[in-house]
Design a protein around this motif. Sequence first.
Motif: not given
Length: 180
Positions: A41-49, A25-29, A88-96
């Motif tokens: 304020g904080a947020a995350w979004i989980v997307k599938d393939e 999954v892709l987790c954008e936050f 358990n298999k995550v791509i983390f995408l942020s601006t950090f």
Amino acid sequence: MDQVEAGVIEKGVLGNAPKIAKGWVLCEFDMDWSKGLGFMGAAWIVKDEKRRVLLHSRRAFSDVKSINEAKLQIWLWVLESMKSLKKNKVIFLSTFGDIVEAIEKPALWPNLQFEATEIKRELRSLEAWELRFGLLASVRCASFIAQSVRQLGMMQSYVAVGHPRWLDHMYVNESGAYDS
């Protein structure tokens, strides 16, 4: 269970979004922090393939004294959320990018080693992970959700299926952009 670590430092925009392998999954936050108020304020979004939004979440944080503390708080919250949701298999995408580089290239960021160490400790509980960073456009929907805490007073924290309906127009524009 073998643990796979993949630290990918990549700066890109929406068109260069990372590929999501089956089973990942892709987790954008993102976050919206106010130094003066110590409020975030904080947020995350989980997307599938197929880049369909599976889940999203928003949370309000208070008494956050520095930008580094804010970044650590959101990272720990995101990691706790992914573990709780059994992702358990995550791509983390942020601006950090600074935090990602502190994890991948510690010598470049000695002042962020506490934060990097705490995040790495939590990453170990995942089967596989990748760290990516991009421009604000790459996490714009998560950013809008995070901004809703401070700018619109939406203080209630939640986890929900799909994307927020008030962002329908953004997901309609995105649909089909990654089909291939």
